[in-house]
Write a protein that holds these residues in place. Sequence first.
Motif, PDB file in Angstrom:
ATOM      1  N   CYS A   1      54.788  95.622  93.862  1.00 24.19           N
ATOM      2  CA  CYS A   1      54.165  96.165  95.074  1.00 24.19           C
ATOM      3  C   CYS A   1      52.651  96.214  94.889  1.00 24.19           C
TER       4      CYS A   1
ATOM      5  N   SER B   1      73.507 103.864 105.471  1.00 26.32           N
ATOM      6  CA  SER B   1      72.483 104.749 106.036  1.00 26.32           C
ATOM      7  C   SER B   1      72.959 105.431 107.309  1.00 26.32           C
TER       8      SER B   1
ATOM      9  N   THR C   1      56.073 102.289  99.812  1.00 25.67           N
ATOM     10  CA  THR C   1      56.426 101.068 100.547  1.00 25.67           C
ATOM     11  C   THR C   1      55.509  99.892 100.199  1.00 25.67           C
ATOM     12  N   GLY C   2      55.213  99.042 101.154  1.00 23.35           N
ATOM     13  CA  GLY C   2      54.568  97.762 100.865  1.00 23.35           C
ATOM     14  C   GLY C   2      53.094  97.858 100.491  1.00 23.35           C
TER      15      GLY C   2
ATOM     16  N   THR D   1      66.800 102.330  96.516  1.00 23.97           N
ATOM     17  CA  THR D   1      65.890 101.725  95.530  1.00 23.97           C
ATOM     18  C   THR D   1      65.690 100.227  95.754  1.00 23.97           C
TER      19      THR D   1
ATOM     20  N   PHE E   1      64.577  96.111  94.547  1.00 27.46           N
ATOM     21  CA  PHE E   1      65.043  95.215  93.481  1.00 27.46           C
ATOM     22  C   PHE E   1      64.045  95.090  92.343  1.00 27.46           C
TER      23      PHE E   1
ATOM     24  N   LYS F   1      71.821 104.430  96.588  1.00 21.01           N
ATOM     25  CA  LYS F   1      72.127 103.078  97.049  1.00 21.01           C
ATOM     26  C   LYS F   1      71.127 102.107  96.442  1.00 21.01           C
TER      27      LYS F   1
ATOM     28  N   GLU G   1      52.066  91.258 103.735  1.00 22.44           N
ATOM     29  CA  GLU G   1      52.666  91.269 102.397  1.00 22.44           C
ATOM     30  C   GLU G   1      53.579  90.046 102.259  1.00 22.44           C
TER      31      GLU G   1
ATOM     32  N   THR H   1      62.061 103.675  97.920  1.00 18.23           N
ATOM     33  CA  THR H   1      61.006 102.703  97.635  1.00 18.23           C
ATOM     34  C   THR H   1      61.498 101.357  98.135  1.00 18.23           C
ATOM     35  N   GLY H   2      60.644 100.663  98.869  1.00 17.05           N
ATOM     36  CA  GLY H   2      61.024  99.359  99.426  1.00 17.05           C
ATOM     37  C   GLY H   2      60.012  98.981 100.483  1.00 17.05           C
ATOM     38  N   SER H   3      60.449  98.181 101.439  1.00 14.86           N
ATOM     39  CA  SER H   3      59.474  97.667 102.403  1.00 14.86           C
ATOM     40  C   SER H   3      59.146  98.708 103.475  1.00 14.86           C
TER      41      SER H   3
HETATM   42  P1  NAD Z   1      63.673  96.262 100.931  1.00 11.69           P
HETATM   43  O1  NAD Z   1      62.987  97.133 101.916  1.00 11.69           O
HETATM   44  O2  NAD Z   1      64.234  94.980 101.412  1.00 11.69           O
HETATM   45  O3  NAD Z   1      64.879  97.068 100.267  1.00 11.69           O
HETATM   46  C1  NAD Z   1      64.682  98.311  99.660  1.00 11.69           C
HETATM   47  C2  NAD Z   1      65.989  99.079  99.719  1.00 11.69           C
HETATM   48  O4  NAD Z   1      66.260  99.389 101.079  1.00 11.69           O
HETATM   49  C3  NAD Z   1      67.190  98.296  99.204  1.00 11.69           C
HETATM   50  O5  NAD Z   1      68.052  99.171  98.513  1.00 11.69           O
HETATM   51  C4  NAD Z   1      67.814  97.810 100.478  1.00 11.69           C
HETATM   52  O6  NAD Z   1      69.194  97.538 100.360  1.00 11.69           O
HETATM   53  C5  NAD Z   1      67.570  98.988 101.381  1.00 11.69           C
HETATM   54  N1  NAD Z   1      67.694  98.704 102.805  1.00 11.69           N
HETATM   55  C6  NAD Z   1      67.518  97.532 103.449  1.00 11.69           C
HETATM   56  N2  NAD Z   1      67.755  97.705 104.766  1.00 11.69           N
HETATM   57  C7  NAD Z   1      68.065  99.013 104.946  1.00 11.69           C
HETATM   58  C8  NAD Z   1      68.403  99.810 106.065  1.00 11.69           C
HETATM   59  N3  NAD Z   1      68.478  99.291 107.297  1.00 11.69           N
HETATM   60  N4  NAD Z   1      68.652 101.122 105.861  1.00 11.69           N
HETATM   61  C9  NAD Z   1      68.556 101.651 104.645  1.00 11.69           C
HETATM   62  N5  NAD Z   1      68.265 100.944 103.536  1.00 11.69           N
HETATM   63  C10 NAD Z   1      68.012  99.640 103.696  1.00 11.69           C
HETATM   64  O7  NAD Z   1      62.660  96.052  99.725  1.00 11.69           O
HETATM   65  P2  NAD Z   1      62.858  95.166  98.407  1.00 11.69           P
HETATM   66  O8  NAD Z   1      62.786  93.732  98.783  1.00 11.69           O
HETATM   67  O9  NAD Z   1      64.007  95.634  97.599  1.00 11.69           O
HETATM   68  O10 NAD Z   1      61.553  95.572  97.597  1.00 11.69           O
HETATM   69  C11 NAD Z   1      60.320  95.029  97.892  1.00 11.69           C
HETATM   70  C12 NAD Z   1      59.495  95.966  98.733  1.00 11.69           C
HETATM   71  O11 NAD Z   1      59.372  97.204  98.065  1.00 11.69           O
HETATM   72  C13 NAD Z   1      58.085  95.469  98.937  1.00 11.69           C
HETATM   73  O12 NAD Z   1      57.680  95.740 100.246  1.00 11.69           O
HETATM   74  C14 NAD Z   1      57.276  96.294  97.938  1.00 11.69           C
HETATM   75  O13 NAD Z   1      55.927  96.426  98.261  1.00 11.69           O
HETATM   76  C15 NAD Z   1      58.007  97.585  97.982  1.00 11.69           C
HETATM   77  N6  NAD Z   1      57.784  98.372  96.768  1.00 11.69           N
HETATM   78  C16 NAD Z   1      56.897  99.408  96.833  1.00 11.69           C
HETATM   79  C17 NAD Z   1      56.626 100.160  95.705  1.00 11.69           C
HETATM   80  C18 NAD Z   1      55.658 101.295  95.771  1.00 11.69           C
HETATM   81  O14 NAD Z   1      55.603 102.083  94.830  1.00 11.69           O
HETATM   82  N7  NAD Z   1      54.886 101.428  96.831  1.00 11.69           N
HETATM   83  C19 NAD Z   1      57.276  99.854  94.502  1.00 11.69           C
HETATM   84  C20 NAD Z   1      58.187  98.795  94.477  1.00 11.69           C
HETATM   85  C21 NAD Z   1      58.437  98.057  95.625  1.00 11.69           C
END
Ligand code: NAD
Length: 566
Positions: free
Chosen positions: A352, A274, A319-320, A212, A214, A237, A448, A289-291
Amino acid sequence: MNSASVVSESEQAIETVAPRSAPLAGFSGTRRVPPPTNEPIKGYAPGSPERAAIKKRLDEMSNEKIDIPIVIGGREIRTGATAHAVMPHDHKHVLADWHKASPAHVHEAIAAARAARAEWGNWAWEDRAAVFLKAAELLSTTWRATLNAATMLGQSKTVFQAEIDSACELIDFWRFNPAYAQELYDEQPLSNNTMWNQLDYRPLEGFVYAVTPFNFTSIAGNLPTAPALMGNTVIWKPAASAMLSAHYIMQLLEAAGLPPGVINLVPGDPAEISNVLLSHRELAGVHFTGSTAVFNSMWKTIGANMSEYATYPRIVGETGGKDFIVAHRSADPQALAVAIARGGFEYQGQKCSAASRVYIPRSMWKDVRDRIVGMMDEMRMGDVTDFRNFLGAVIDQKSFKKISAYLDDARKNATIVSGGIAKGEDGYFIKPTLIETDDPGYRLLCEEIFGPVVTAYVYEDSEWDETLEVIDRTSPYALTGAVFANDRAAVREAAMALRNAAGNFYVNDKPTGAVVGQQPFGGARGSGTNDKAGSKLNLVRWVSARSVKETFSPPLDYKYPFMAEK
Ligand code: NAD
């Protein structure tokens, strides 16, 4: 007569061995979950009870430092290897120390998930749903101030941004998903007098790995619980920069009656965790959900490990984004300016869905620009416990440096219309920034940034069609976008030209603020698998249906009529 004496010895024996997996065994009737409605947003006006409650909780959390354990199989584990959870707007203030999991803990979590699955996966789905419906009710009442305060302090959200996220959206996920699950389970195939066909919506065979971000407490709560609702067990995680709210989500779920091991909270080094989970034979799904970069790397690892798995893992990732607003010359300038100010700068542009590139016709630009700048001049930024602030800080130093570098680039290669100031000594503060460029391929229109930075491209009024084409191909993402126009033909043109440029498309509205049950959320292209969180489309990914055909009168002769001689 003592009531126990009417129970035969054999019944007693059955009672003692009856698995807890059938708490309502014998319950007859088709049960319906309560029809969901969206949680009303509280106003937090001076003198309101919710304001008093949140102020009290903010005060308590600001004056304590808690210890956040790993949770595996319902057991709290403290490893002694800790990291700080701090306030982004006052980064020397430590809110908590959280314990990091080692690879050995990850293996323990897999075992706990496996053990819990045997029972949880066989519960009547209504009983699983009841856990999350109760969690929603607790969050709506006694837990609301706690989760909102943790989100405000740990993720630097204003009270309104916390309320719509950690209260309302998460409550909505937990109330709507059971109703969507019910709809899904209701879908059954055709049958007739001779046979009964059924679909058994089995949970996936193995564990689900939830990762998830932040920026939304609601997403942190939804990613592990949506698969769990469908009978899966999960290893969760959370993001290192959202540990305080993650901790309270876990506590709240336990208070709602979630059995041990169904969701295991395993924070720590993401790559290390991971490595264990993505190479495990029992990996059945990833809910991320993340980058985009992190998701892509996980997908590659899964691809490389394909021959290791017992089943094909479901891969769901949101994602982004590089979300746009395009204005037609018929747009209302004030509605447009407000949408840019709110859509671009609320929660410091760290949604996002945040508007980060805007396309304005030359005939409107000066007027719209001045309106936005007027609003930006008024916006207060600072400690989120001061309710007059419209913005808090960006999440951490890494993000602060990344955004600062983009501002440096803009100083050299574009025009900073307003803002452009970064101050990180006490809190990670970036002033809301409006940039103008005359290069439609400028990197601030493509990449982004994830901060309070909006870049504007001013187009000639006569180049509407060309501008729509530019918007469609400028960035690799396709998450959200908006068109502002009063001319209906222009709305249609934008909606069709940008059909694949956004998974959530808005007409005369800002591109942020999707509501569960109203605008199912998710994007395609580089923005994710578009499985629409908080909808039936998402839940369907967490089941593996089994078709069951039962014949009431099976044939008793192997020969078919056509085989007869005459
Ligand atoms: P991030 O990708 O840095 O982190 C997301 C998660 O991935 C965290 O739990 C992080 O610890 C984990 N992570 C980091 N490196 C990893 C690896 N090597 N293996 C597995 N897990 C790993 O993203 P963030 O900064 O927490 O959130 C911002 C990003 O999330 C932005 O890109 C945003 O656009 C995206 N986002 C997308 C949506 C959507 O619905 N599309 C919603 C919210 C956020």
